[in-house]
Write a protein that holds these residues in place. Sequence first.
Motif: not given
Lengths: 321, 104
Positions: A152, A175-181, A154
Amino acid sequence: MKYTDYYAALGVERGASADEIRKAYRRLAQKHHPDVSKEPDAEAKFKDIAAAYQTLKDPEKRKAYDALGARPQGEEFRPPPDWAREHAGAGPESGSQFAFDDVDFADLFGRFGAGSRAGRGGGRSYAEMPLNGQDFEVPVSIDIEDAYRGTTLELNLQVTEIDAQGQPRRVPHNVKARIAPGAVDGQRLRLPGKGSKGVNGGRNGDLYLDITLKPHRLYRATDHDLYLDLPLTPSEAALGATVGVPTLAGMVNLKVPAGTSSGQKLRLGGRGLPRARGGAGDLFAVVQVAVPGSLSERVRELYRELGELAESPRRHFTEGA
Amino acid sequence: MSVDTDVMWLDEHRLVSLTELVEISGLTESELLELVHAGVIPARDPGPRFTFSARVVTIARTACRLRDDLELDARGLGVALRLLERVQDLEAEIARLRAQLPRS
């Protein structure tokens, strides 16, 4: 706010003609455009050139800029009273109360120049014009481990927003962004609507992340594959061995076949970076036969004995000559 | 601050329509189609309803920047984008070969 010398940015005299300004911009833009140039500071250089040109190519904005007077680059100053109302299309109610603290010249001329034209032409004041938010492109460097597991991010950015008085202002934008594998070097991601906010019904800008992988102590990544140096002793290489190899999922045993030479790549299938849609790249162990720098007398003796029995690996140098 | 789950991977798995590509890139439909016909922006499904792999979003956005910043026309854009793509391919090839070289 700090004064920015736009004429100096383009390398032209203050009295330069529109044609001279356009030519200077084209020459510098071709040289420093970040899509074309490999200079490390191309982005910043181009931003300065573009901001200067955006203002100086427009006769009204240039007039407003010139009304600020000539000052040394970077000098701290405030625009004269009534400047905003006379030149920048600000409504009479805001007048000289504009605060110029949280903005730079690009904000000032980029956003309110457009307002002054619209105000006169369309009969609509700047404060009512729909304006799309800006897109942002942000380079992000992540660890190979984070690309493997997902992470994730930030991001603490700054964007320019227009407040209720039509005044541009720099505000923090988190902005908080989830980066998948599954991210690889050069992966690009789009976060729709996460750029700066649109005004009066304009759509929000987007945020683009350009991902690069940080250099790693052990692995070198290319696409989803990983490469790892695997040092072997001469006897391991000659006789074969089972050795422990670090993968992103932990240690695994790798069987090195007898008669392995330096430079050979041993593949550990599916031990590379995961693919976003399932599966994974491979891990390649690149063999390096490691010879110790200093040998004990006993070892030296054994190598001498080996040397007498060894065949030359260089016979092809002279064969067929 | 909540986590944004809406992350679009700009890769070959995700598809975008012509309308989406126009909105995202800032190019006009006719400019985009000109680049498609010139073979610079590959269309996945070249029927009357074009679809594209999301990978081309990056190319289309670059095209828009070059158009605006360098005042290039469609032909100039085509040449610039082709050359940029070649540079990127070569850089990727160098990176791939470098990864295979032992570090020491």
